[in-house]
Motif scaffolding. Sequence first.
Motif, mmCIF file in Angstrom:
data_model
loop_
_atom_site.group_PDB
_atom_site.id
_atom_site.type_symbol
_atom_site.label_atom_id
_atom_site.label_comp_id
_atom_site.label_asym_id
_atom_site.label_seq_id
_atom_site.Cartn_x
_atom_site.Cartn_y
_atom_site.Cartn_z
ATOM 1 N N ALA A 1 0.966 -1.218 0.058
ATOM 2 C CA ALA A 1 0.025 -0.001 0.122
ATOM 3 C C ALA A 1 0.824 1.387 -0.027
ATOM 4 C CB ALA A 1 -0.926 -0.139 1.118
ATOM 5 N N ALA A 2 1.956 1.328 0.713
ATOM 6 C CA ALA A 2 3.013 2.487 0.895
ATOM 7 C C ALA A 2 3.489 2.483 -0.600
ATOM 8 C CB ALA A 2 3.988 2.126 1.909
ATOM 9 N N ILE A 3 3.871 1.530 -1.075
ATOM 10 C CA ILE A 3 4.535 1.455 -2.501
ATOM 11 C C ILE A 3 3.633 2.166 -3.537
ATOM 12 C CG2 ILE A 3 5.208 0.126 -4.589
ATOM 13 C CD1 ILE A 3 6.459 -1.868 -2.276
ATOM 14 N N VAL A 4 2.140 1.750 -3.507
ATOM 15 C CA VAL A 4 1.472 2.226 -4.558
ATOM 16 C C VAL A 4 1.159 3.559 -4.264
ATOM 17 C CG1 VAL A 4 -0.937 2.043 -5.124
ATOM 18 C CG2 VAL A 4 -0.069 0.158 -5.050
ATOM 19 N N ALA A 5 0.874 4.136 -2.856
ATOM 20 C CA ALA A 5 0.591 5.612 -2.478
ATOM 21 C C ALA A 5 1.792 6.310 -3.141
ATOM 22 C CB ALA A 5 0.299 5.589 -0.986
ATOM 23 N N ALA A 6 3.099 5.791 -2.735
ATOM 24 C CA ALA A 6 4.224 6.803 -3.094
ATOM 25 C C ALA A 6 4.295 6.863 -4.861
ATOM 26 C CB ALA A 6 5.381 6.005 -2.832
ATOM 27 N N TYR A 7 3.985 5.846 -5.562
ATOM 28 C CA TYR A 7 4.100 5.729 -6.909
ATOM 29 C C TYR A 7 2.866 6.852 -7.586
ATOM 30 C CZ TYR A 7 3.733 4.555 -11.883
ATOM 31 O OH TYR A 7 3.820 4.460 -13.380
ATOM 32 N N ARG A 8 1.664 6.512 -6.851
ATOM 33 C CA ARG A 8 0.670 7.437 -7.491
ATOM 34 C C ARG A 8 0.885 9.035 -7.021
ATOM 35 N NH1 ARG A 8 -4.531 3.624 -5.532
ATOM 36 N NH2 ARG A 8 -4.325 2.376 -7.406
ATOM 37 N N SER A 9 1.751 9.085 -6.019
ATOM 38 C CA SER A 9 1.943 10.778 -5.987
ATOM 39 C C SER A 9 2.606 11.188 -6.950
ATOM 40 C CB SER A 9 2.980 10.662 -4.574
ATOM 41 O OG SER A 9 4.231 10.522 -4.767
ATOM 42 N N GLY A 10 3.238 10.686 -7.739
ATOM 43 C CA GLY A 10 4.057 11.270 -9.024
ATOM 44 C C GLY A 10 5.394 11.668 -8.588
ATOM 45 N N GLY A 11 5.684 11.630 -7.267
ATOM 46 C CA GLY A 11 7.036 12.270 -6.868
ATOM 47 C C GLY A 11 8.069 11.272 -6.941
ATOM 48 N N TYR A 12 7.869 10.017 -7.495
ATOM 49 C CA TYR A 12 9.151 8.949 -7.314
ATOM 50 C C TYR A 12 9.021 7.913 -8.453
ATOM 51 C CZ TYR A 12 9.324 10.602 -2.462
ATOM 52 O OH TYR A 12 9.358 11.446 -1.415
ATOM 53 N N THR A 13 10.293 7.622 -8.914
ATOM 54 C CA THR A 13 10.110 6.659 -10.010
ATOM 55 C C THR A 13 10.158 5.282 -9.367
ATOM 56 O OG1 THR A 13 12.636 6.378 -9.981
ATOM 57 C CG2 THR A 13 11.779 8.253 -11.422
ATOM 58 N N ARG B 1 9.843 -5.648 -9.746
ATOM 59 C CA ARG B 1 8.974 -6.012 -8.679
ATOM 60 C C ARG B 1 7.908 -5.148 -8.294
ATOM 61 N NH1 ARG B 1 5.456 -9.175 -6.586
ATOM 62 N NH2 ARG B 1 5.270 -9.402 -4.277
ATOM 63 N N VAL B 2 8.546 -3.750 -8.145
ATOM 64 C CA VAL B 2 7.650 -2.567 -7.817
ATOM 65 C C VAL B 2 6.675 -2.410 -8.941
ATOM 66 C CG1 VAL B 2 7.514 -0.114 -7.219
ATOM 67 C CG2 VAL B 2 9.410 -1.495 -6.715
ATOM 68 N N SER B 3 6.904 -2.184 -10.083
ATOM 69 C CA SER B 3 6.088 -2.295 -11.122
ATOM 70 C C SER B 3 4.841 -3.273 -11.161
ATOM 71 C CB SER B 3 6.673 -2.255 -12.516
ATOM 72 O OG SER B 3 5.751 -2.179 -13.468
ATOM 73 N N LYS B 4 5.308 -4.502 -10.796
ATOM 74 C CA LYS B 4 4.121 -5.617 -10.596
ATOM 75 C C LYS B 4 3.465 -5.252 -9.633
ATOM 76 C CE LYS B 4 6.700 -9.209 -12.984
ATOM 77 N NZ LYS B 4 7.613 -10.477 -12.523
ATOM 78 N N ILE B 5 3.873 -4.767 -8.424
ATOM 79 C CA ILE B 5 2.815 -4.544 -7.266
ATOM 80 C C ILE B 5 1.968 -3.370 -7.536
ATOM 81 C CG2 ILE B 5 3.003 -3.395 -5.079
ATOM 82 C CD1 ILE B 5 5.433 -4.964 -4.508
#
Length: 278
Positions: free
Chosen positions: A242-254, A268-272
Amino acid sequence: MARPLRLEFAGALYHITSRGNERKAIYFDDTDFELFLTLLGKVCEQYNWVVHAYCLMTNHYHLLVETPDANLSKGMRQLNGTFTQAINRKHQRVGHLFQGRYKAILVDKDAYLLELSRYIVLNPIRANMVQNLEDWPWSNWQAVMGKAASPAWLATDALLSLFSKQRKNAREKYAAFVQQGKGVPVWNKLSNPIFLGNEDFVQSHLARLHEQNELSEIPKKQRRVAAKTLAEYEQATNTRNAAIVAAYRSGGYTLKDIGSHFGLHYSRVSKIVTKIKT
């Protein structure tokens, strides 16, 4: 005719082709091939690309490129633009080097990475330019087989590991796999002009393309608030994913940024991210 839409997202895999204007040569001597590979390496470093396979022909090239960040267009503009300028200066020519825009096909990595990796290196054989792959130095074949050094941007070990954990055995199996690919059609499985994958793959990415086009109508400043730190996302959610998805959706991190924080590979992050989004 309208241009095909470009679908860009983190972790996408593309088969890229770019041809010479009027089907004329884009490489005029061996140093031109070397120059292109040098520029490709710089683009990979700048845009965090991973190349799984490549083959440079006289009047076109093939790349199998993975983009951990959603930046295919930016990287291709840099690659083709810089190479054109360098060739024009070197050979005292003017005008377009490439024939229009490059062609990019979005590929289902799980189903077609291996198929395309051999299709690409077999290009000189299909074109009757050489009889043996060893005789064509401008593809990733030499690096995969240990005949040349593998640059940092080329996923040689990742490709070999799909055949065996032992390098010698992996090379033997890879060579046999490539030889078996002569005459095997690939593009008859192309179910859409920009997708190579099954119906589920096509439909899921058509939906993603629709979402991408909708977002393009929203002013940038209205899309996202400033990103929190990765540690804050970790503390504010109940699970790592959930933390990974929230961080990615923020648009601030690759994907790479997030993977480094959580100790995961970007794939692995991409699959999550993809799994939770669907």
